[in-house]
Design an enzyme around this catalytic site. Structure first.
Site, PDB file in Angstrom:
ATOM      1  CG  ASP A 309     -14.010 -13.398  -4.314  1.00  0.00           C
ATOM      2  OD1 ASP A 309     -12.882 -13.517  -3.617  1.00  0.00           O
ATOM      3  OD2 ASP A 309     -14.059 -13.413  -5.486  1.00  0.00           O
ATOM      4  CE1 TYR A 394     -11.854 -17.521 -11.651  1.00  0.00           C
ATOM      5  CE2 TYR A 394     -13.764 -16.621 -12.427  1.00  0.00           C
ATOM      6  CZ  TYR A 394     -13.011 -17.705 -12.430  1.00  0.00           C
ATOM      7  OH  TYR A 394     -13.260 -19.131 -12.815  1.00  0.00           O
TER       8      TYR A 394
HETATM    9 NI    NI Z   1     -13.878 -20.474 -12.296  1.00  0.00          NI
END
Ligand code: NI
Length: 651
Positions: A309, A394
């Site tokens: 990320d 996320y």
């Molecule tokens: Ni997770």
């Protein structure tokens, strides 16, 4: 949003202020850097600005105490889609000229936010994708399809080294505000050439039904909201206890500079603590250098799923504007992040960083049994500096905490939405957990790598590994109760590679042997690990070659300003072997020198039905505690709080 009271503490733009040399670039400086490169002929119509960030001055310059007088420089990463080439540039903002221009062969820098958006549009418009969707689901309307760009990684195929690729995952919403993640289109993965912004093929691995159930979390779609919550307000009638000047902050005895860039997001710089007359340095730079989320399902749609990320997506580029949706209580000071779009247009993430004070329970307490009417108790207060990034499904919150007793803490808050897959009715997944009918969440891990550049009372530091061991029963230990802490100085990079060890309650201590406390011991800070894990993927797994930092929890390297990222400068589509694994092969000495402490911490996520539709926050991090740094409890001087009137008690 709860009772947020934004503060208007922006210094007047008319009064000149003294910059700290580590303050992030202003919007004007970002624009100047872009303009300088354009006028120098370095930018073509197909060039993307991957990042424009502060080129940090040398440590010597910062430690010299020169403020405002130094040169300001920017570091820029550019990528040209037409020629598939990456360049790095530095520009002098002060002298208004391009100072370095370097071709970096064979790398794919971070995917930009623009590419993420354009990739979704390209997939939705693609005739190849439309045909595959129709064949797979019987649906010919792509207007409710969600396309999340996923990095392609590198699995040894030639195209992964030759093209700029993405392998998106696709989902179907029931309507435009529906949570589409619970309806994954399993078995289809388009492969997108990001240079041509075109779907080059759609891989199909079989057919799975579309899960039928909707699962939502927005208040308008939750059938009943609980009604028994009374307001909880934080009142700071005299204002906050911190002072802010640009991105420089002082709070009680602490002083530091807030940094931010497109790749790392929030960074903390030049953290110092006032100790009597002395301003003492502790941490020169703290940053998240990489994080990777490897998934543990070998199924065809899932087996390539992993995301770096920081290096692939840009944690700062994915940061939220906390103007709305911050949800902190009390008086809040926000800081903007000045970035630019991939075409060089100004992009300011307003309120990207949030700072506020939090009550944190009891700092210390003692009741003298002989004077029971006068217990001494102090409230603990911490300063919170945070930023939250959304990387597709996320959310990651990054929280630095400073405490009154000299403790420093870093915490990651993991929340958002699980990356889900579809399953056949009546079957149970081996490598994941059913979270709704025909919907499963694959097992996965999250590994974070932090770079902690310590300057404990100066740059010459050493790292000790502390192991607690039990003594055998012998004549001096007749009852077998003895245990002691044993300290091992780590002399070289290879000696320093290490893992947590519960059996020895292992910790690490960063000391300055040249500065002794009043007990004659080197001053130091203790590193206390929190929750952690080991990677479960094979050491030969493709993603692990690119994420060598997961091989050890702790690494120590000699300071090198060019060694910033645990997985190397360009992990996207790389074949790996870069970063910590490569640098430490030299086994450089690390004793009594300027050192960098690297910590890898992981969270093994075996999902639960309760993680759906949106995941209650999971917490993971580490703590730094003064350990012989001060002569005594530095919070001994915290005054008692005012006593609460009886009316505030609840009976
Ligand atoms: Ni997770």
């Amino acid at each position: 949003m709860n009772s947020v009271t934004p503060l208007n503490l922006h210094p007047s733009t008319n009064s000149p202020r003294v910059f700290h040399p580590l303050e992030p670039l202003t919007a004007h400086e970002v624009q100047t850097a872009v303009d300088l490169l354009k006028s120098a002929g370095k930018v073509t119509p197909t060039t993307r600005f991957v990042s424009v960030s502060l080129a940090e001055p040398s440590k010597a310059e910062v430690h010299s105490g020169a403020r405002g007088a130094g040169l300001r420089n920017a570091f820029i990463v550019l990528f040209d889609n037409l020629t598939n080439t990456c360049h790095e540039a530095t520009v002098s903002l002060t002298e208004e000229r391009v100072t370095t221009w370097k071709h970096v062969p064979g790398v794919q820098p971070t995917m930009t936010i623009d590419e993420q958006t354009e990739c979704e549009q390209a997939v939705i418009a693609s005739p190849l994708f439309k045909a595959a969707l129709l064949e797979h689901t019987g649906i010919d309307d792509t207007s409710l399809v969600m396309v999340d760009i996923w990095s392609a990684g590198n699995y040894g195929d030639a195209e992964e080294s030759l093209l700029r690729l993405a392998r998106p995952l696709c989902f179907l919403r029931a309507d435009s505000s529906d949570n589409g993640y619970v309806r994954p289109i399993e078995g289809i993965r388009p492969v997108v050439d990001l240079n041509r912004m075109e779907v080059i093929r759609v891989e199909q691995y079989g057919k799975w039904p579309l899960p039928s159930e909707s699962m939502n979390y927005s208040p308008a779609r939750v059938s009943t909201l609980r009604t028994d919550i009374k307001p909880l307000e934080i009142d700071q009638p005299e204002g906050p206890s911190f002072e802010v000047d640009g991105y420089q902050v002082s709070w009680q005895k602490w002083k530091f500079v807030i940094g931010f860039n497109a790749r790392e997001g929030l960074t903390l710089h030049h953290l110092r603590c006032q100790d009597g007359e002395q301003e003492r340095s502790i941490l020169y730079r703290g940053s998240l250098t990489e994080m990777v989320v490897p998934y543990g399902d070998p199924g065809p749609t899932q087996r390539r799923k992993n995301a770096f990320d920081v290096g692939e997506y840009g944690m700062g580029m994915c940061a939220n504007s906390l103007e709305l949706g911050c949800d902190c209580l009390g008086l809040i000071r926000y800081f903007d992040a000045h970035l630019c779009t991939s075409r060089g247009a100004p992009l300011t993430i307003k309120n990207a960083i949030c700072m506020h004070e939090e009550d944190y329970g009891i700092l210390w307490k003692h009741t003298d049994r002989r004077h029971p009417d006068s217990p001494e108790v102090r409230r603990s207060r911490r300063l919170v500096i945070s930023s939250i990034s959304t990387v597709e499904n996320y959310e990651y919150g990054f929280f630095w905490y400073l405490y009154q007793d000299g403790t420093i803490e870093f915490e990651v808050k993991l929340t958002g939405i699980l990356s889900l897959g579809a399953f056949h009715q009546g079957e149970k997944p081996t490598y994941g957990v059913l979270v709704a009918p025909m919907v499963y969440a694959p097992n996965h891990q999250h590994f974070f790598n932090m770079r902690l550049d310590f300057d404990v009372d100066g740059v010459a530091n050493s790292v000790h590994r502390i192991d607690v061991t039990a003594d055998p029963v012998h004549e001096k230990n007749p009852f077998g109760n003895a245990f002691q802490a044993k300290s091992t100085v780590l002399r070289s990079e290879k000696e320093a590679m290490g893992n947590l060890n519960l059996e020895t309650a292992r910790t690490w201590k960063i000391v300055n042997s040249g500065v002794l406390n009043r007990l004659g011991e080197p001053v130091g800070y203790k590193f206390l690990p929190g929750d952690n894990t080991y990677p479960f993927a094979s050491p030969d797994a493709w993603w692990r070659k690119r994420a060598g930092f997961v091989n050890h929890h702790v690494w120590v390297t000699p300071y090198d300003p060019d060694e910033k990222y645990g997985a190397g400068d360009y992990p996207n589509q790389s074949l790996g072997g870069e970063g910590l694994t490569r640098w430490t092969m030299a086994d450089r000495p690390i004793e009594n020198s300027d050192i960098v402490f690297w910590y890898t911490f992981g969270h093994t996520h075996i999902p639960r039905p309760e993680d759906c539709p949106v995941m209650p926050t999971a917490y993971i991090g580490f703590t730094l505690k003064p350990n012989g740094f001060f002569d005594m409890n530095p919070a001994n001087d915290v005054p008692p709080s005012k006593k609460k009137p009886a009316k505030d008690c609840c009976h």
